[in-house]
Design an enzyme around this catalytic site. Structure first.
Site, short mmCIF file in Angstrom:
data_model
loop_
_atom_site.label_atom_id
_atom_site.label_comp_id
_atom_site.label_asym_id
_atom_site.label_seq_id
_atom_site.Cartn_x
_atom_site.Cartn_y
_atom_site.Cartn_z
N ALA A 35 68.63 31.06 54.61
CA ALA A 35 67.47 32.14 54.07
C ALA A 35 66.91 31.19 53.09
O ALA A 35 67.01 29.98 52.86
CB ALA A 35 68.26 33.11 53.54
N GLU B 213 77.34 30.55 53.79
CA GLU B 213 77.29 31.30 52.68
C GLU B 213 78.14 31.38 51.56
O GLU B 213 77.96 31.70 50.52
CB GLU B 213 76.95 32.64 53.26
CG GLU B 213 75.68 32.91 53.56
CD GLU B 213 75.41 32.49 55.37
OE1 GLU B 213 74.73 33.08 55.80
OE2 GLU B 213 76.66 32.08 55.76
N GLU C 181 72.54 32.99 62.29
CA GLU C 181 72.56 34.65 62.60
C GLU C 181 71.54 34.82 63.60
O GLU C 181 71.47 35.85 64.39
CB GLU C 181 72.53 35.31 61.36
CG GLU C 181 73.78 35.13 60.57
CD GLU C 181 73.91 35.83 59.30
OE1 GLU C 181 74.64 36.91 58.99
OE2 GLU C 181 72.88 35.48 58.34
N GLY D 177 71.43 32.33 58.10
CA GLY D 177 70.45 33.10 58.48
C GLY D 177 69.94 32.18 59.73
O GLY D 177 69.36 33.07 60.61
#
Length: 706
Positions: free
Chosen positions: A69, A132, A112, A109
């Site tokens: 992210a 994370e 993901e 992310g």
């Protein structure tokens, strides 16, 4: 080619089954999932569907796939754009196969996103992970629910609570990757693109199903209702993750994945993610992440400053510190020469290095063949002339000024022009050491922390005449050998030990007033430190620097040494130790010895509360840290925090001493420093003018910058 956003474009590749859309992300340096990337992906998926393509490939330019992210948007700075969940929903619902083409790293992310593709193709050198937890978070875009469905519960627990990255072979075996593109170097994006397009066409040609991970349960059914696997895992990581919330929250999400339907598990993930995201621990850990990066910026040092090309390093001293320093260079593939005074000392030191590597290989930390590879990079000698061709030489001899000056006079004669000469001193005056050479501009401090092959902190100490090239090179060397480097100035103890001296002085004073070693250590342990000062003293050895023939019994440590206590090495120090487990037990005899010493020296005994212990240990550190900033020894308040997090075990979920002081409230800290100063006296209670000023102005120490 159609440009979808400032960082995303879409191309098409013709195949025998029809055109395959190629959505290309180009958001350097790491293709983070910024708002314009998410919007571009969303628009690209919509366009591909509207154009009726046969398949879709998502690939990235540069050195990596989406590496996570955009952390700068976590504080609410994101522009209005498609959400990641909207992008993922389009991917999973695509009527044609979506293939993620992965090189570099697919992290957070990024992974993901890849987990929402129907298939994943990777080059051999790629890495995968959900790190994370290192920011006090959990994967908040379905990662906690999808990863266990692909790799299974045990591996998901390991990956998510450690933040560990796995390689392609492990990912392939676990089912995370569907095809590895062999014989393609990591940077050959054209070959990866061709392979991914061909794979997408093959999926269409063979009529393979469009696999949605969210629909899978074959790898989680075995652990549905299985409380033992989670209880055992919690127990296995309890010591390492003590005090942290994020590992436990990650485990709860994986439990939800095992026991609940996907949509229900996503609700659990969303709730727990929000709790962490808005909580103090993640805020502190995200601050620490940026503080570490800010420490690399040295005012006045141009980014184009020429660097010393380190092709060979030298280390003087084959003891615990010297051997550990040498290992750092060998680990980075840099040949290193260790010099010691005689062959037995050298052989003993090299033997310890080998045992360290063999222990790491036995644990699986390094490949078995790495032991010999790294040992081959380490050369031993008893002649300092072996340093003649070294580009950097670091002395790691006994902490004695005259000895160090003698060493640097010799190095000045031996080392080639332009070589970087570094002292590993933890407290001595780098300027005084540099002054005995004909090239003080080449001298700098490189304070490694013990054990040097493990500890990440590298406190670089800039002398008054250290050149820009030497300063910049020292920081670059630190990063190359896997350290977290911080540049500080010259004073006794520099940043870390100067603050530690203040804490230690107050701890010893509280012993005289009635606190026990166990109470002081427990207060710091409960705060989040790995151990307190007296447990640390026992571990290091109480008799370091102590001699029976010169001992006068003038300190508690001398009294303990005179009574035959040496610490863990002989099972008796401030604590007694179980010979098998090394478990410490408070010793009433030590408490009585301390009491007798204190009363004999006129100190009244009283009960001290844990809160007072905490304040008297930490507030002098904060006060001293503010003085360090005021004297421009540290560049930034955040640099002080980096030193303490990586060098002294300050719990990262509390940010660091400067950050923690701001969270407590600087006016309260100032009031307490004044109160204790008036009652106790002592240099470390003399209020820092900077601390007083920043508090009165409503500022923050962790944001202070010189």
């Amino acid at each position: 080619m159609t440009q979808l956003s400032e960082t995303v474009r879409i191309d098409t590749e013709p195949t025998e089954v029809g055109d395959v859309a190629v959505i290309v992300v180009d958001n350097p340096p790491v293709n983070a999932l910024s708002s314009h990337v998410r919007q571009g992906l969303y628009d690209g998926l919509k366009k591909a569907a509207d154009d009726g393509v046969a398949g879709i490939v998502i690939i990235c330019e540069g050195r990596t796939f989406i590496a996570g992210a955009d952390i700068t948007e976590f504080g609410g700075g994101a522009q209005k754009a498609a959400g990641l969940n909207e992008v993922q929903a389009l991917m999973e619902a695509s009527p044609v196969p979506v293939v993620a083409a992965i090189h570099g790293t697919a992290l957070g992310g990024g992974l993901e996103v890849a987990l929402c593709a129907h298939y994943r193709v990777s080059v051999r050198g790629a890495k995968f992970g959900l790190p994370e937890v290192n920011l006090g978070l959990l994967p908040g875009a379905g990662g906690t629910q999808r990863l266990p469905r692909v790799v299974g519960v045990p591996k998901a627990l390991d990956m998510m609570t450690s933040g560990r990255h796995i390689g392609v072979d492990e990912a392939l075996e676990a089912g995370l990757v569907d095809q590895v593109v062999d014989n393609v170097v990591d940077g050959d994006l054209a070959a990866l693109r061709s392979a991914a397009v061909a794979f997408a066409a093959k999926v269409v040609e063979e009529g393979r199903p469009l696999l949605k991970i969210s629909d899978r349960d074959d790898k989680i059914l075995a652990h549905r209702g299985d409380e033992k696997v989670f209880a055992d895992f919690r127990a296995s990581i309890a010591r390492k993750t003590r005090g942290f919330l994020a590992p436990e929250y990650n485990i709860r999400c994986i439990e939800a994945a095992a026991n609940l339907p996907f949509d229900e598990g996503m609700k659990v993930e969303g709730k727990l993610f929000l709790e962490l995201m808005t909580g103090p621990q993640s805020a502190a850990q995200r601050y620490a992440f940026f503080a570490e990066r800010a420490a690399n910026k040295i005012p006045g040092i141009d980014k184009d400053t020429p660097l010393i090309d380190v092709k060979r390093a030298g280390v003087l001293g084959a003891g615990t510190m010297g051997g550990g320093i040498a290992m750092n260079f060998a680990n980075a593939g840099i040949p290193v020469t260790i010099v010691d005074r005689d062959q037995p000392s050298l052989d003993r030191g090299l033997g310890v290095v080998r045992k360290n590597y063999e222990r790491s290989a036995a644990r699986g930390s390094i490949p078995a063949d790495a032991v010999e590879q790294r040992m081959a990079l380490i050369t031993g000698s008893t002649d300092k002339a072996a340093f003649a061709d070294c580009d950097v030489v670091i002395e790691a001899v006994f902490e004695d000024m005259e000895l160090k000056k003698s060493v640097f006079r010799e190095l000045d004669e031996i080392c080639k022009p332009g070589a970087l000469l570094a002292t590993n001193t933890s407290a001595l005056d780098v300027n005084e050491i540099a002054a005995v050479t004909s090239r003080p501009e080449s001298v700098i401090g490189m304070h490694f922390f013990s054990p040097a092959n493990v500890m990440k902190m590298l406190e670089n100490v800039r002398g008054d005449r250290s050149s820009d090239t030497v300063v910049a090179s020292t920081m670059a060397i630190g990063k190359k050998i896997g350290k977290v480097p911080v540049m500080v100035g010259v004073c006794r103890g520099f940043v870390g030990n100067r603050m530690l001296f203040a804490r230690g002085a107050e701890a010893d004073r509280m012993l005289l007033e009635g606190a026990t070693p166990a109470q002081i250590d427990t207060v710091l342990y409960d705060f989040g430190f790995p151990m307190g000062p007296y447990s640390m003293s026992d571990l290091a050895g109480l008799d370091i620097g102590w001699k029976a023939e010169t001992s006068t019994g003038s300190t508690i440590r001398e009294v303990l040494c005179e009574s035959g206590r040496r610490g863990q090495k002989n099972g008796r120090g401030y604590y007694t130790y179980d010979p098998e487990t090394r478990e410490a037990t408070p010793d009433p005899e030590v408490v009585e010895l301390i009491k007798q010493f204190a009363v004999g020296h006129g100190h009244e005994q009283r009960e001290i509360s844990d809160q007072e212990v905490l304040e008297r240990l930490l507030y002098p550190m904060i006060n001293e840290g503010a003085k360090i900033l005021d004297e421009k020894i540290a560049i930034r308040g955040s640099d002080v925090d980096v030193v303490w997090v990586h060098g002294y075990g300050w719990p990262v979920y509390r940010g660091g001493p400067m950050y923690w002081a701001d969270s407590v409230g600087l006016p309260e800290v100032v009031a307490k420093v004044r109160e204790y100063g008036e009652r106790l006296g002592g240099r470390h209670w003399e209020l820092s003018p900077l601390l007083e000023r920043v508090a009165s102005e409503g500022g923050a120490l962790h944001q202070y910058s010189n």
